[in-house]
Design a protein around this motif. Structure first.
Motif, PDB file in Angstrom:
ATOM      1  N   THR A  23       0.819  -1.200   0.000  1.00  0.00           N
ATOM      2  CA  THR A  23       0.000   0.000   0.000  1.00  0.00           C
ATOM      3  C   THR A  23       0.851   1.247   0.000  1.00  0.00           C
ATOM      4  O   THR A  23       0.436   2.295  -0.481  1.00  0.00           O
ATOM      5  CB  THR A  23      -0.953   0.027   1.209  1.00  0.00           C
ATOM      6  N   ALA A  24       2.063   1.147   0.517  1.00  0.00           N
ATOM      7  CA  ALA A  24       2.968   2.299   0.489  1.00  0.00           C
ATOM      8  C   ALA A  24       3.499   2.538  -0.921  1.00  0.00           C
ATOM      9  O   ALA A  24       3.797   3.671  -1.299  1.00  0.00           O
ATOM     10  CB  ALA A  24       4.134   2.075   1.453  1.00  0.00           C
ATOM     11  N   ASN A 134      -9.440   2.939   3.742  1.00  0.00           N
ATOM     12  CA  ASN A 134      -8.269   3.770   3.450  1.00  0.00           C
ATOM     13  C   ASN A 134      -7.064   2.876   3.176  1.00  0.00           C
ATOM     14  O   ASN A 134      -6.132   2.816   3.983  1.00  0.00           O
ATOM     15  CB  ASN A 134      -7.984   4.722   4.610  1.00  0.00           C
ATOM     16  N   PRO A 135      -7.053   2.158   2.051  1.00  0.00           N
ATOM     17  CA  PRO A 135      -5.979   1.199   1.782  1.00  0.00           C
ATOM     18  C   PRO A 135      -4.609   1.834   1.670  1.00  0.00           C
ATOM     19  O   PRO A 135      -3.602   1.211   1.962  1.00  0.00           O
ATOM     20  CB  PRO A 135      -6.403   0.550   0.460  1.00  0.00           C
ATOM     21  N   MET A 136      -4.541   3.099   1.214  1.00  0.00           N
ATOM     22  CA  MET A 136      -3.234   3.726   1.080  1.00  0.00           C
ATOM     23  C   MET A 136      -2.588   3.991   2.431  1.00  0.00           C
ATOM     24  O   MET A 136      -1.398   4.273   2.518  1.00  0.00           O
ATOM     25  CB  MET A 136      -3.362   5.030   0.284  1.00  0.00           C
ATOM     26  N   THR A 139      -4.574   0.075   5.711  1.00  0.00           N
ATOM     27  CA  THR A 139      -5.690  -0.497   6.465  1.00  0.00           C
ATOM     28  C   THR A 139      -6.111  -1.812   5.821  1.00  0.00           C
ATOM     29  O   THR A 139      -6.538  -1.837   4.667  1.00  0.00           O
ATOM     30  CB  THR A 139      -6.878   0.477   6.483  1.00  0.00           C
ATOM     31  N   ASN A 140      -5.985  -2.900   6.558  1.00  0.00           N
ATOM     32  CA  ASN A 140      -6.285  -4.209   5.978  1.00  0.00           C
ATOM     33  C   ASN A 140      -6.503  -5.247   7.064  1.00  0.00           C
ATOM     34  O   ASN A 140      -6.200  -5.019   8.232  1.00  0.00           O
ATOM     35  CB  ASN A 140      -5.148  -4.658   5.049  1.00  0.00           C
ATOM     36  N   VAL A 141      -7.022  -6.386   6.653  1.00  0.00           N
ATOM     37  CA  VAL A 141      -7.121  -7.553   7.522  1.00  0.00           C
ATOM     38  C   VAL A 141      -6.630  -8.760   6.747  1.00  0.00           C
ATOM     39  O   VAL A 141      -6.889  -8.898   5.553  1.00  0.00           O
ATOM     40  CB  VAL A 141      -8.565  -7.784   8.026  1.00  0.00           C
ATOM     41  N   THR A 219      -4.763  -4.311  10.530  1.00  0.00           N
ATOM     42  CA  THR A 219      -3.754  -3.255  10.545  1.00  0.00           C
ATOM     43  C   THR A 219      -4.380  -1.883  10.299  1.00  0.00           C
ATOM     44  O   THR A 219      -5.181  -1.719   9.376  1.00  0.00           O
ATOM     45  CB  THR A 219      -2.688  -3.517   9.457  1.00  0.00           C
ATOM     46  N   ASN A 220      -3.994  -0.917  11.130  1.00  0.00           N
ATOM     47  CA  ASN A 220      -4.418   0.486  10.972  1.00  0.00           C
ATOM     48  C   ASN A 220      -5.929   0.657  10.867  1.00  0.00           C
ATOM     49  O   ASN A 220      -6.423   1.476  10.094  1.00  0.00           O
ATOM     50  CB  ASN A 220      -3.743   1.123   9.747  1.00  0.00           C
ATOM     51  N   ALA A 221      -6.657  -0.116  11.649  1.00  0.00           N
ATOM     52  CA  ALA A 221      -8.116  -0.042  11.598  1.00  0.00           C
ATOM     53  C   ALA A 221      -8.625   1.195  12.324  1.00  0.00           C
ATOM     54  O   ALA A 221      -7.962   1.746  13.210  1.00  0.00           O
ATOM     55  CB  ALA A 221      -8.722  -1.289  12.228  1.00  0.00           C
ATOM     56  N   GLY A 222      -9.824   1.643  11.939  1.00  0.00           N
ATOM     57  CA  GLY A 222     -10.480   2.745  12.618  1.00  0.00           C
ATOM     58  C   GLY A 222     -11.023   2.287  13.958  1.00  0.00           C
ATOM     59  O   GLY A 222     -11.043   1.080  14.261  1.00  0.00           O
TER      60      GLY A 222
END
Length: 237
Positions: A23-24, A134-136, A139-141, A219-222
């Protein structure tokens, strides 16, 4: 026995780090059909289906083709419901190839390395990967299903924290929580990832059954999203 546990944990950590790196470097548009790379790749989530919605037959035994909402992976014995705006990447279709192509568009060698890592992760038990709204931001599972080997939750917690110590930034918090699928080990930590301005945060839930470990890493979830995903985990008969 402990060596096997560590290898499985390494696969879970690898899935998180790989998704952060992809994503980066770039993204891809996720749909239910194979995709083509665009000049400005992005993830476009489709609306979650209503509870009465049906899905098309799967190309892999026991797995639904649903990309949003409730995802049933019958051959692995579980189902999970993604929050609104989260979109699953079908690991058996052109979606994965499009994601890899977009991430490595400027670096073919990088794309080749990603492809190799994905194959290793799939062999290690990766069965589901989905991006959040917000994948960039990474944010993922991802969900791995691996043999339980009769390991106790206490040993699993010790081995997990020892393995995470090499990649975590700061404290590794752990607790036991109860989800509808049963008792779960819940870990929260930040990952030290090169080239990423803010250390990605990970909520990881591990549920043990008689035969398997289900490792759910978000990762990086709201706020509340990781817990909602864990609470939606169902063990299928």
């Amino acid at each position: 026995m402990t060596t096997i546990i560590v290898r499985r944990l390494s696969a879970g950590i690898g899935a998180t780090l790989l998704s952060i790196t992809m994503t980066a470097c770039g993204g891809a548009t996720a749909t239910t059909a194979p995709l083509t790379q665009t000049a400005s790749p992005s993830i476009e989530a489709t609306p979650a289906p209503s509870p009465s919605a049906t899905t098309a037959p799967s190309s892999t035994p026991g797995a639904s083709l649903a990309t949003t909402g409730r995802i049933e992976v019958a051959d692995k014995g579980f189902a999970i419901t993604l929050p609104d705006g989260w979109t699953r990447i079908d690991l058996t279709s052109g979606d994965l190839e499009a994601l890899l192509a977009a991430a490595g568009a400027a670096n073919p060698a990088l794309a080749e390395a990603y492809s190799g890592q994905i194959k290793v992760l799939l062999a290690s038990g990766l069965v589901l990967f989905a991006f959040g709204p917000n994948p960039m931001a990474g944010t993922n599972v991802n969900i791995l299903v691996v043999p339980s080997f009769g390991v106790s939750m206490d040993l699993l917690e010790q081995a997990t924290k020892a393995q995470l110590a090499s990649v975590a930034q700061g404290e590794i918090a752990s607790e036991r929580v109860t989800v509808p699928a049963g008792e779960a080990l819940h870990l929260t930590y930040a990952v030290a990832a090169a080239g990423v301005p803010t250390a990605p945060t990970v909520d990881q839930y591990v549920v043990m059954t008689d035969a398997s470990q289900l490792i759910v890493s978000v990762t990086n979830a709201g706020p509340g999203e990781a817990s909602a995903i864990a609470q939606s985990l169902e063990l299928l008969p």
